[in-house]
Design a protein around this motif. Structure first.
Motif, PDB file in Angstrom:
ATOM      1  N   GLU A 140     -43.385 -51.716  30.926  1.00 42.02           N
ATOM      2  CA  GLU A 140     -43.099 -50.296  31.170  1.00 42.02           C
ATOM      3  C   GLU A 140     -42.937 -49.543  29.841  1.00 42.02           C
ATOM      4  O   GLU A 140     -43.467 -48.448  29.670  1.00 42.02           O
ATOM      5  N   LEU A 141     -42.240 -50.146  28.888  1.00 40.12           N
ATOM      6  CA  LEU A 141     -41.999 -49.454  27.619  1.00 40.12           C
ATOM      7  C   LEU A 141     -43.291 -49.240  26.830  1.00 40.12           C
ATOM      8  O   LEU A 141     -43.462 -48.215  26.170  1.00 40.12           O
ATOM      9  N   LYS A 142     -44.201 -50.200  26.923  1.00 41.40           N
ATOM     10  CA  LYS A 142     -45.503 -50.024  26.251  1.00 41.40           C
ATOM     11  C   LYS A 142     -46.195 -48.784  26.797  1.00 41.40           C
ATOM     12  O   LYS A 142     -46.753 -47.978  26.056  1.00 41.40           O
ATOM     13  N   LYS A 143     -46.151 -48.632  28.111  1.00 41.17           N
ATOM     14  CA  LYS A 143     -46.785 -47.477  28.754  1.00 41.17           C
ATOM     15  C   LYS A 143     -46.066 -46.187  28.365  1.00 41.17           C
ATOM     16  O   LYS A 143     -46.675 -45.160  28.094  1.00 41.17           O
ATOM     17  N   VAL A 144     -44.745 -46.256  28.323  1.00 42.74           N
ATOM     18  CA  VAL A 144     -43.952 -45.073  27.967  1.00 42.74           C
ATOM     19  C   VAL A 144     -44.296 -44.605  26.548  1.00 42.74           C
ATOM     20  O   VAL A 144     -44.488 -43.410  26.297  1.00 42.74           O
ATOM     21  N   LEU A 145     -44.402 -45.551  25.610  1.00 41.07           N
ATOM     22  CA  LEU A 145     -44.736 -45.169  24.238  1.00 41.07           C
ATOM     23  C   LEU A 145     -46.116 -44.526  24.150  1.00 41.07           C
ATOM     24  O   LEU A 145     -46.319 -43.568  23.409  1.00 41.07           O
ATOM     25  N   GLU A 146     -47.047 -45.064  24.923  1.00 38.04           N
ATOM     26  CA  GLU A 146     -48.394 -44.489  24.952  1.00 38.04           C
ATOM     27  C   GLU A 146     -48.333 -43.063  25.521  1.00 38.04           C
ATOM     28  O   GLU A 146     -48.954 -42.143  24.987  1.00 38.04           O
ATOM     29  N   ASP A 147     -47.570 -42.894  26.584  1.00 32.84           N
ATOM     30  CA  ASP A 147     -47.415 -41.564  27.195  1.00 32.84           C
ATOM     31  C   ASP A 147     -46.760 -40.595  26.211  1.00 32.84           C
ATOM     32  O   ASP A 147     -47.165 -39.435  26.095  1.00 32.84           O
ATOM     33  N   ILE A 148     -45.739 -41.046  25.519  1.00 30.04           N
ATOM     34  CA  ILE A 148     -45.043 -40.167  24.563  1.00 30.04           C
ATOM     35  C   ILE A 148     -46.006 -39.750  23.453  1.00 30.04           C
ATOM     36  O   ILE A 148     -46.052 -38.583  23.055  1.00 30.04           O
ATOM     37  N   LYS A 149     -46.805 -40.699  22.987  1.00 30.00           N
ATOM     38  CA  LYS A 149     -47.793 -40.359  21.952  1.00 30.00           C
ATOM     39  C   LYS A 149     -48.710 -39.244  22.455  1.00 30.00           C
ATOM     40  O   LYS A 149     -48.950 -38.257  21.758  1.00 30.00           O
ATOM     41  N   ASN A 150     -49.183 -39.385  23.679  1.00 29.06           N
ATOM     42  CA  ASN A 150     -50.101 -38.378  24.226  1.00 29.06           C
ATOM     43  C   ASN A 150     -49.414 -37.023  24.392  1.00 29.06           C
ATOM     44  O   ASN A 150     -50.022 -35.978  24.174  1.00 29.06           O
ATOM     45  N   ILE A 151     -48.149 -37.039  24.775  1.00 34.42           N
ATOM     46  CA  ILE A 151     -47.400 -35.781  24.910  1.00 34.42           C
ATOM     47  C   ILE A 151     -47.280 -35.106  23.536  1.00 34.42           C
ATOM     48  O   ILE A 151     -47.514 -33.911  23.380  1.00 34.42           O
ATOM     49  N   ILE A 152     -46.932 -35.886  22.528  1.00 32.19           N
ATOM     50  CA  ILE A 152     -46.743 -35.345  21.171  1.00 32.19           C
ATOM     51  C   ILE A 152     -48.035 -34.725  20.646  1.00 32.19           C
ATOM     52  O   ILE A 152     -48.030 -33.684  19.998  1.00 32.19           O
ATOM     53  N   LEU A 153     -49.155 -35.361  20.950  1.00 34.18           N
ATOM     54  CA  LEU A 153     -50.432 -34.887  20.402  1.00 34.18           C
ATOM     55  C   LEU A 153     -50.980 -33.662  21.124  1.00 34.18           C
ATOM     56  O   LEU A 153     -51.929 -33.049  20.656  1.00 34.18           O
ATOM     57  N   ARG A 154     -50.356 -33.291  22.229  1.00 33.11           N
ATOM     58  CA  ARG A 154     -50.827 -32.077  22.910  1.00 33.11           C
ATOM     59  C   ARG A 154     -50.533 -30.855  22.037  1.00 33.11           C
ATOM     60  O   ARG A 154     -49.501 -30.820  21.350  1.00 33.11           O
ATOM     61  N   PRO A 155     -51.421 -29.831  22.085  1.00 30.07           N
ATOM     62  CA  PRO A 155     -51.181 -28.644  21.247  1.00 30.07           C
ATOM     63  C   PRO A 155     -49.977 -27.825  21.704  1.00 30.07           C
ATOM     64  O   PRO A 155     -49.424 -27.048  20.931  1.00 30.07           O
ATOM     65  N   GLN A 156     -49.576 -27.984  22.934  1.00 23.30           N
ATOM     66  CA  GLN A 156     -48.412 -27.243  23.426  1.00 23.30           C
ATOM     67  C   GLN A 156     -47.707 -28.035  24.520  1.00 23.30           C
ATOM     68  O   GLN A 156     -48.289 -28.940  25.110  1.00 23.30           O
ATOM     69  N   PRO A 157     -46.442 -27.653  24.783  1.00 26.81           N
ATOM     70  CA  PRO A 157     -45.713 -28.418  25.804  1.00 26.81           C
ATOM     71  C   PRO A 157     -46.186 -28.047  27.202  1.00 26.81           C
ATOM     72  O   PRO A 157     -46.787 -26.993  27.404  1.00 26.81           O
ATOM     73  N   GLU A 158     -45.900 -28.930  28.158  1.00 24.44           N
ATOM     74  CA  GLU A 158     -46.161 -28.542  29.543  1.00 24.44           C
ATOM     75  C   GLU A 158     -45.224 -27.392  29.905  1.00 24.44           C
ATOM     76  O   GLU A 158     -44.184 -27.185  29.258  1.00 24.44           O
ATOM     77  N   LEU A 159     -45.603 -26.632  30.914  1.00 25.35           N
ATOM     78  CA  LEU A 159     -44.771 -25.503  31.336  1.00 25.35           C
ATOM     79  C   LEU A 159     -43.455 -26.021  31.909  1.00 25.35           C
ATOM     80  O   LEU A 159     -43.396 -27.137  32.436  1.00 25.35           O
ATOM     81  N   PRO A 160     -42.387 -25.198  31.802  1.00 24.74           N
ATOM     82  CA  PRO A 160     -41.129 -25.655  32.386  1.00 24.74           C
ATOM     83  C   PRO A 160     -41.261 -25.861  33.892  1.00 24.74           C
ATOM     84  O   PRO A 160     -41.944 -25.081  34.566  1.00 24.74           O
ATOM     85  N   ARG A 161     -40.654 -26.911  34.362  1.00 22.01           N
ATOM     86  CA  ARG A 161     -40.631 -27.168  35.808  1.00 22.01           C
ATOM     87  C   ARG A 161     -39.180 -27.280  36.220  1.00 22.01           C
ATOM     88  O   ARG A 161     -38.449 -28.134  35.682  1.00 22.01           O
ATOM     89  N   GLU A 162     -38.788 -26.411  37.121  1.00 25.43           N
ATOM     90  CA  GLU A 162     -37.375 -26.383  37.492  1.00 25.43           C
ATOM     91  C   GLU A 162     -36.973 -27.709  38.139  1.00 25.43           C
ATOM     92  O   GLU A 162     -37.648 -28.220  39.030  1.00 25.43           O
ATOM     93  N   GLN A 163     -35.896 -28.254  37.681  1.00 22.78           N
ATOM     94  CA  GLN A 163     -35.399 -29.513  38.222  1.00 22.78           C
ATOM     95  C   GLN A 163     -33.883 -29.528  38.061  1.00 22.78           C
ATOM     96  O   GLN A 163     -33.305 -28.659  37.404  1.00 22.78           O
ATOM     97  N   LYS A 164     -33.263 -30.538  38.621  1.00 27.17           N
ATOM     98  CA  LYS A 164     -31.803 -30.531  38.643  1.00 27.17           C
ATOM     99  C   LYS A 164     -31.190 -30.596  37.240  1.00 27.17           C
ATOM    100  O   LYS A 164     -30.065 -30.184  37.028  1.00 27.17           O
ATOM    101  N   TYR A 165     -31.952 -31.117  36.255  1.00 26.00           N
ATOM    102  CA  TYR A 165     -31.399 -31.255  34.912  1.00 26.00           C
ATOM    103  C   TYR A 165     -31.395 -29.929  34.134  1.00 26.00           C
ATOM    104  O   TYR A 165     -30.698 -29.803  33.132  1.00 26.00           O
ATOM    105  N   CYS A 166     -32.194 -28.962  34.559  1.00 32.51           N
ATOM    106  CA  CYS A 166     -32.338 -27.715  33.788  1.00 32.51           C
ATOM    107  C   CYS A 166     -30.997 -27.025  33.553  1.00 32.51           C
ATOM    108  O   CYS A 166     -30.734 -26.514  32.465  1.00 32.51           O
ATOM    109  N   ARG A 167     -30.151 -27.029  34.563  1.00 29.04           N
ATOM    110  CA  ARG A 167     -28.878 -26.314  34.474  1.00 29.04           C
ATOM    111  C   ARG A 167     -28.035 -26.833  33.304  1.00 29.04           C
ATOM    112  O   ARG A 167     -27.297 -26.104  32.671  1.00 29.04           O
ATOM    113  N   LEU A 168     -28.159 -28.122  33.004  1.00 31.61           N
ATOM    114  CA  LEU A 168     -27.337 -28.740  31.967  1.00 31.61           C
ATOM    115  C   LEU A 168     -28.095 -28.935  30.647  1.00 31.61           C
ATOM    116  O   LEU A 168     -27.566 -29.524  29.722  1.00 31.61           O
ATOM    117  N   CYS A 169     -29.321 -28.418  30.580  1.00 32.78           N
ATOM    118  CA  CYS A 169     -30.181 -28.720  29.430  1.00 32.78           C
ATOM    119  C   CYS A 169     -29.974 -27.720  28.295  1.00 32.78           C
ATOM    120  O   CYS A 169     -29.842 -26.513  28.518  1.00 32.78           O
TER     121      CYS A 169
END
Ligand code: SF4
Length: 177
Positions: A140-169
């Motif tokens: 799982e961690l190997k996949k997570v690191l690959e995913d994180i790399k791909n997220i970092i290399l994107r030119p911009q972040p994904e749009l905000p998606r409202e979720q339960k953590y937003c209130r405390l973020c």
């Protein structure tokens, strides 16, 4: 600016931190923001509370240790084992926190360090939870690191998606106002 940051990230296995793994399990937009040095509101009282708890717990034992890309809250020994502990202010993000500790164990294992037991310590809740790394976690961690790399290399972040953590973020105002 973004280009130079992106080039540096090509050696991503050396720059991905436990904090990014923690964010990965909460919000992938946070991974992008944090990895591009857009830091959350440091005056946010929840962030301040987390810092205060982290800095004032386990006084004699607590010392931040840096090993390559890893920043470990506590490292100590118990019998034949090495204890790697992460201090959190609550068990609210238990999955994130658990995977962060597993990431530390996994990375240390790759550096040749054996007999590691992870611990999650939540002083406010008087909890100490032992964490062990399994072969399934490593996959799982190997996949997570690959995913994180791909997220970092994107030119911009994904749009905000409202979720339960937003209130405390700490990025709440940045995302929603
Ligand atoms: S406010 Fe919500 S969408 Fe924005 S970074 Fe935080 S958790 Fe993610």
């Amino acid at each position: 600016m973004i280009t130079s940051i992106r080039n540096n990230y090509l050696d991503y296995f050396n720059i991905i931190t436990g904090t990014l793994v923690w964010y990965y399990y909460i919000c992938k937009r946070e991974v992008w923001l944090m990895s591009h040095y857009i830091v959350p509101n440091q005056a946010d009282e929840r962030i301040l509370l987390g810092k205060i708890i982290s800095e004032n717990s386990y006084g004699r034992e607590k010392r931040e240790i840096r090993i390559k890309n890893l920043v470990l809250d506590i490292i100590s020994t118990k019998n034949e084992n090495i204890i790697v502990a992460e201090v959190k202010k609550s068990s609210r993000y238990i999955k994130s926190a658990t995977m962060q500790v597993k990431f530390y164990i996994w990375q240390l294992k790759q550096l040749g360090i054996k007999n590691i037991i992870g611990e999650l310590r939540i002083p406010k809740e008087k909890k100490k939870i032992e964490i062990y790394l399994t072969p399934k976690d490593e996959i799982e961690l190997k996949k997570v690191l690959e995913d994180i790399k791909n997220i970092i290399l994107r030119p911009q972040p994904e749009l905000p998606r409202e979720q339960k953590y937003c209130r405390l973020c700490g990025y709440n105002e940045f995302c929603w106002i």
